[in-house]
Each structure stands twice: as C-alpha cells, then as structure tokens.
Design a protein around this motif. Structure first.
Motif, mmCIF file in Angstrom:
data_model
loop_
_atom_site.group_PDB
_atom_site.id
_atom_site.type_symbol
_atom_site.label_atom_id
_atom_site.label_comp_id
_atom_site.label_asym_id
_atom_site.label_seq_id
_atom_site.Cartn_x
_atom_site.Cartn_y
_atom_site.Cartn_z
ATOM 1 N N VAL A 59 -25.651 69.555 -82.699
ATOM 2 C CA VAL A 59 -26.488 68.871 -82.013
ATOM 3 C C VAL A 59 -26.742 67.327 -82.786
ATOM 4 O O VAL A 59 -26.378 66.297 -82.299
ATOM 5 N N PHE A 60 -27.069 67.392 -84.112
ATOM 6 C CA PHE A 60 -27.060 66.356 -84.817
ATOM 7 C C PHE A 60 -25.979 65.528 -84.869
ATOM 8 O O PHE A 60 -25.703 64.151 -84.700
ATOM 9 N N VAL A 62 -23.223 65.494 -83.034
ATOM 10 C CA VAL A 62 -22.806 64.722 -81.587
ATOM 11 C C VAL A 62 -23.579 63.444 -81.420
ATOM 12 O O VAL A 62 -23.098 62.596 -81.034
ATOM 13 N N ILE A 63 -24.930 63.571 -81.702
ATOM 14 C CA ILE A 63 -25.733 62.365 -81.315
ATOM 15 C C ILE A 63 -25.240 61.314 -82.476
ATOM 16 O O ILE A 63 -25.196 60.036 -81.947
ATOM 17 N N LEU A 64 -25.145 61.764 -83.913
ATOM 18 C CA LEU A 64 -24.893 60.628 -84.609
ATOM 19 C C LEU A 64 -23.393 60.097 -84.506
ATOM 20 O O LEU A 64 -23.310 58.891 -84.403
ATOM 21 N N ALA A 66 -21.963 59.846 -81.397
ATOM 22 C CA ALA A 66 -22.188 59.020 -80.328
ATOM 23 C C ALA A 66 -22.650 57.716 -80.570
ATOM 24 O O ALA A 66 -22.502 56.657 -80.070
ATOM 25 N N GLY A 67 -23.817 57.637 -81.270
ATOM 26 C CA GLY A 67 -24.451 56.441 -81.857
ATOM 27 C C GLY A 67 -23.509 55.396 -82.569
ATOM 28 O O GLY A 67 -23.574 54.468 -82.309
ATOM 29 N N TRP A 206 -28.215 50.251 -75.902
ATOM 30 C CA TRP A 206 -28.568 50.726 -74.571
ATOM 31 C C TRP A 206 -28.583 49.617 -73.538
ATOM 32 O O TRP A 206 -29.142 49.770 -72.414
ATOM 33 N N PHE A 215 -21.906 55.848 -75.227
ATOM 34 C CA PHE A 215 -22.724 56.891 -75.801
ATOM 35 C C PHE A 215 -22.712 58.210 -74.872
ATOM 36 O O PHE A 215 -22.526 59.331 -75.649
ATOM 37 N N ARG A 216 -22.788 58.069 -73.718
ATOM 38 C CA ARG A 216 -22.817 59.466 -72.955
ATOM 39 C C ARG A 216 -21.304 60.203 -72.784
ATOM 40 O O ARG A 216 -21.403 61.568 -73.223
ATOM 41 N N LEU A 219 -20.985 61.664 -76.327
ATOM 42 C CA LEU A 219 -21.998 62.772 -76.775
ATOM 43 C C LEU A 219 -21.438 64.024 -75.716
ATOM 44 O O LEU A 219 -21.316 65.116 -76.471
ATOM 45 N N GLY A 223 -19.535 66.769 -78.088
ATOM 46 C CA GLY A 223 -20.179 68.394 -77.995
ATOM 47 C C GLY A 223 -19.098 69.211 -77.489
ATOM 48 O O GLY A 223 -19.288 70.492 -77.959
#
Length: 344
Positions: A59-60, A62-64, A66-67, A206, A215-216, A219, A223
């Motif tokens: 989780v961490f 994929v968020i990183l 994507a950002g 955003w 980003f989407r 993500l 993932g």
C-alpha cells in the motif's frame, strides 16, 4: 520503479493471456494440485499469509510511486549531474537510490544525459545505483529478508555507484573512454515510462486532470503489478522450501567461501527478476542454505542489469563502455556479497 511496464494498454488475446503472471501462478498451483494434492492447501496458505504480511508495504509503495509519477518529482535526480565532477559522482550515487527506475527504465534517462554532455563518471554512478534500490524496493526487501538485508542493499547501491563513478573518472582522465555513444537506444515498452531529465515536478498534481489520471492509473497499475508478481513469488517460495532439498542449495551457494558468492553474481545478472520478486525467492533460498553473501550478490547483480537491459546498453554505447558496465556490475555484486557476508 524497479522493472517492467506496469499497465497493459490493450486487451490481450487468449495465447497472450496464457503467458500472464496470473496464468503462470494458476498453472503452478494446478500442477501442485495434480502432482501433489496434499501440498496444495499449505502452498496457498503460505502464499496468502506472506501476502498479508507484505500488504502494508505494498500500500505504501503504490501510493509513493503514484505520487512520484503524478508530480514528476523523480526528475529531481537530474540535479545530481550539476556542479563539479567529484561532487556530481557523489550526488548521482545518492540520488540513484531515490529514483524508481529498473535496469531498463534507466536507459532513456542515461541516453538523454549522454546527449546533454553530462560527465560519464556521474552517469555511470547513477546508472549502477538507480536500479538497485528505491524507497518501495527498500520496504519490500525489508518485509521479505529483514531490515539488515535491506539496509545492506541500500549501502551496496551507493557504494557500487561511487565505485563505478570513480573508476570511470580515472579511465576517462587517462584517455580510455572517448566517443561514448553509439546511437539512440530503445529497449521496449518498459523504457517508455522514464521521465525527461529537463522536466520539472508539479507538486499540486490534483489541480490538473491529466496528473490526477496519472495518479489513478499508476495507483491501480502498480498495485496490480506488485500483487501479481508477489503472489507468484510467494507461491514459488513455498515450492522452493517444500521441494528443493536444503543440501542441494547448500552444495551450490552454501558455505562460507567466495565461490558461492561469485556463482550467485554470475547467475543473478542475466536473470530477469525484478526487485519485488527477488526478495521473497531469496528468502526461500536462504532458508534452504543459501548464504547471506550469495543472496546479496545475486540481488545486486540481478538488479544492475538483465538480458533486456544489456541489449539496450549494447545499442546505446561503444563496446568498451558496455564491457565496463557489465564488469562493474558483476564485480560490484561480488564485492557487495563478500562484505555483507563478513558483516552479518
């Protein structure tokens, strides 16, 4: 990121579906069900349990990622090549550990830097360090092999980058590395996501529809990428532990000498195992008798290059630079394995 194109852009045909990672995982489990039915449930339970332990890291990660992609902030590594040559080598080696490039994705970035006239010493430092580690890889490695191994790999990444940078600097000043570039490189789809060196990050991503979509997409794509590869990796780890005798592994890569480390480095480089698959597999092999030094050598060599990346580098630079790139990768992997073996 550390290794292939993450999102399929078209619907695959049936023959292509059979080659997907999910299909391979299903076929492996089917083979276990047919050949050794009692072992199917323990294999599935082991894999699901391992995935559960790794879930927070996924989780961490994929968020990183994507950002990073949405803001374009990975392009900050281009600043590592500004300033004096020695300073640039240090900066490139350090920032290489922050760049989410695999051994293939880094090629277009390197090509752009060569064209821009950046010093080859700093380029080589970044070239060697970048595929080895990044924040998500650090977390995945720690989850599978423990923090000492993850930190050791991070230190190896920076150390290998520095070694490569200063070796190239010495050879360049001696007049042995001129006319570096051969032609524009192309290494397939996994290179297409590398950023342009001159781009600038947009932190408030955003506020732009395209960056929100990026980003989407990243993500979801990352993932699924991590999930499918780690699922396969943990299934294979379960099978390694179950079916490969510890004595067989120990005979090849066991023991305390240098030979198993050397063998692991030479086997690891051509293998196309990304940095998310390798840690779980190595966790299984270490339980079967693979030494810590051999595991480190395998992981370092495998991350620095692979057959697809070698093909791209072959087309990108002159033969002397290609040979040096391979020699530094193999030599650095062996040295990292030996030093890690002594440290643990």
């Amino acid at each position: 990121m550390a290794d292939t194109e993450l999102i399929e852009r078209r619907e695959p045909r049936l023959p292509e579906r059979l080659k997907t990672v999910w299909a391979v995982t299903a076929l492996v489990l089917l083979a276990v069900a047919l050949l050794d039915p009692p072992q199917l449930r323990p294999t599935v339970e082991f894999s699901l349990s391992a995935l559960g332990r790794t879930a927070p890291y996924i989780v961490f990660a994929v968020i990183l990622i994507a950002g990073l992609k949405a803001t374009g902030s990975e392009t900050l590594v281009s600043r590592a090549f500004q300033g004096r040559e020695v300073q640039a080598i240090f900066m490139a080696a350090v920032f290489g550990g922050l760049a989410p490039f695999c051994s293939c994705q880094v090629i277009p970035f390197i090509a752009a830097l060569i064209v821009a006239g950046a010093p080859l010493s700093a380029i080589m430092a970044f070239w060697l360090a970048s595929p080895l580690i990044d924040p998500p890889t650090l977390l995945i490695t720690a989850a599978a092999l423990g923090w000492p191994f993850a930190i050791g790999k991070a230190v190896a990444a920076v150390g290998l980058g520095l070694m490569g940078g200063f070796v190239v600097r010495a050879l360049t000043h001696a007049g042995h590395l001129s006319n570096v570039s051969r032609q524009k490189a192309g290494c397939g789809s996994c290179c297409s996501s590398a950023p342009k060196a001159e781009a600038r990050p947009v932190w408030r991503f955003w506020q732009e529809a395209d960056r929100r979509a990026t980003f989407r997409g990243e993500l979801l794509g990352n993932g699924m990428f991590l999930l499918k590869w780690l699922a396969l990796a943990y299934v294979l780890e379960a099978l390694l532990i179950t079916y490969i005798p510890a004595e067989a592994v120990a005979d090849v890569v066991g023991g305390e000498g240098v030979v198993p480390i050397v063998i692991s480095a030479f086997v690891g480089m051509p293998a196309y195992l990304n940095s998310y698959v390798a840690p779980p597999l190595l966790a299984g092999l270490t339980e079967q008798g693979m030494t810590a030094g051999a595991a480190m050598a395998f992981m370092v060599a495998g991350a620095v290059s692979s057959v697809p990346a070698m093909a791209a580098v072959w087309a990108l630079v002159v033969r002397r630079v290609f040979a040096l790139y391979i020699a530094l990768g193999i030599g650095g992997a062996i040295l990292s394995g030996v030093l890690f073996q002594l440290a643990v």
